[in-house]
Design a protein around this motif. Structure first.
Motif, short mmCIF file in Angstrom:
data_model
loop_
_atom_site.label_atom_id
_atom_site.label_comp_id
_atom_site.label_asym_id
_atom_site.label_seq_id
_atom_site.Cartn_x
_atom_site.Cartn_y
_atom_site.Cartn_z
N ILE A 15 10.96 132.29 -22.98
CA ILE A 15 11.22 131.56 -21.90
C ILE A 15 10.63 129.90 -22.02
O ILE A 15 11.09 129.16 -21.41
CB ILE A 15 10.84 132.01 -20.53
N ARG A 16 10.14 129.84 -23.33
CA ARG A 16 9.45 128.27 -23.28
C ARG A 16 9.75 128.04 -24.77
O ARG A 16 10.44 128.65 -25.67
CB ARG A 16 7.92 128.61 -23.54
N SER A 41 9.43 122.62 -19.75
CA SER A 41 8.79 122.46 -18.50
C SER A 41 9.42 123.38 -17.21
O SER A 41 10.44 124.04 -17.50
CB SER A 41 9.24 120.96 -17.65
N ASP A 42 8.80 123.69 -16.32
CA ASP A 42 9.07 124.73 -15.09
C ASP A 42 10.10 124.26 -14.06
O ASP A 42 10.32 124.92 -13.22
CB ASP A 42 7.95 125.38 -14.61
N GLU A 43 10.51 122.84 -14.46
CA GLU A 43 11.01 122.12 -13.18
C GLU A 43 12.29 121.28 -13.95
O GLU A 43 12.07 120.82 -15.22
CB GLU A 43 10.38 121.03 -12.43
N PRO A 44 13.34 121.14 -13.43
CA PRO A 44 14.51 120.34 -13.93
C PRO A 44 13.98 119.03 -14.38
O PRO A 44 12.98 118.57 -13.77
CB PRO A 44 15.40 120.01 -12.78
N PRO A 45 14.32 118.55 -15.65
CA PRO A 45 15.31 119.17 -16.39
C PRO A 45 15.18 120.20 -17.42
O PRO A 45 15.71 120.41 -18.40
CB PRO A 45 15.95 117.86 -17.18
N LEU A 75 20.49 122.55 -24.16
CA LEU A 75 20.18 123.47 -22.90
C LEU A 75 21.31 123.80 -22.11
O LEU A 75 21.60 125.00 -21.58
CB LEU A 75 19.10 123.00 -22.37
N ARG A 76 22.14 123.08 -22.06
CA ARG A 76 23.53 123.47 -21.13
C ARG A 76 24.19 124.45 -21.82
O ARG A 76 24.68 125.35 -21.04
CB ARG A 76 24.38 121.85 -21.05
N TYR A 77 24.43 124.46 -23.19
CA TYR A 77 25.18 125.44 -23.83
C TYR A 77 24.41 126.84 -24.09
O TYR A 77 24.76 127.59 -24.76
CB TYR A 77 25.97 124.87 -24.97
N THR A 78 22.95 126.76 -24.21
CA THR A 78 22.16 127.79 -24.52
C THR A 78 21.06 127.94 -23.40
O THR A 78 19.80 128.26 -23.76
CB THR A 78 21.59 127.74 -25.77
N ARG A 84 17.34 130.74 -18.56
CA ARG A 84 18.22 129.99 -17.26
C ARG A 84 19.52 130.45 -17.38
O ARG A 84 19.92 131.21 -18.25
CB ARG A 84 17.92 128.54 -17.46
N THR A 85 20.45 129.98 -16.42
CA THR A 85 21.74 130.16 -16.48
C THR A 85 22.40 128.67 -16.38
O THR A 85 21.65 127.85 -16.20
CB THR A 85 22.11 131.04 -15.14
#
Length: 92
Positions: A15-16, A41-45, A75-78, A84-85
């Motif tokens: 997850i990191r 980071s645990d928050e967006p982005p 990150l949007r594609y993976t 994340r989703t």
């Protein structure tokens, strides 16, 4: 200022992630490359960027803008690589 990607390195666990991105300026090829460090980071982005140059921390600095764009794309594609989703990466 036009930047050229020199290197992108990312290491993941479940997850990191962390890594770096390096850019060169094609107009000044002998200058030292600009390096931006990447951390999760645990928050967006879902990531943090830190320019190695202490005076280059402003998010409008070209290297920071480009590193941000690259990370959002990756990150949007993976998203599953960091637990994340697709919903976590909505398009603006």
């Amino acid at each position: 200022m036009t930047l050229q990607l020199l290197s992108l390195t990312l290491a993941y666990d479940d997850i990191r992630f962390f890594g770096s991105v390096m850019f060169t300026d094609p107009n000044h090829p002998d200058d030292k490359p600009v390096t931006v460090l990447i951390d999760h980071s645990d928050e967006p982005p879902w990531f943090r960027l830190t320019n190695v140059d202490p005076e280059g921390q402003d998010p409008t600095v070209p290297a920071m803008v480009e590193a941000d764009r690259i990370m959002r794309f990756l990150l949007r594609y993976t998203p599953d690589r960091i637990g994340r989703t697709q919903a976590d990466f909505q398009q603006p």
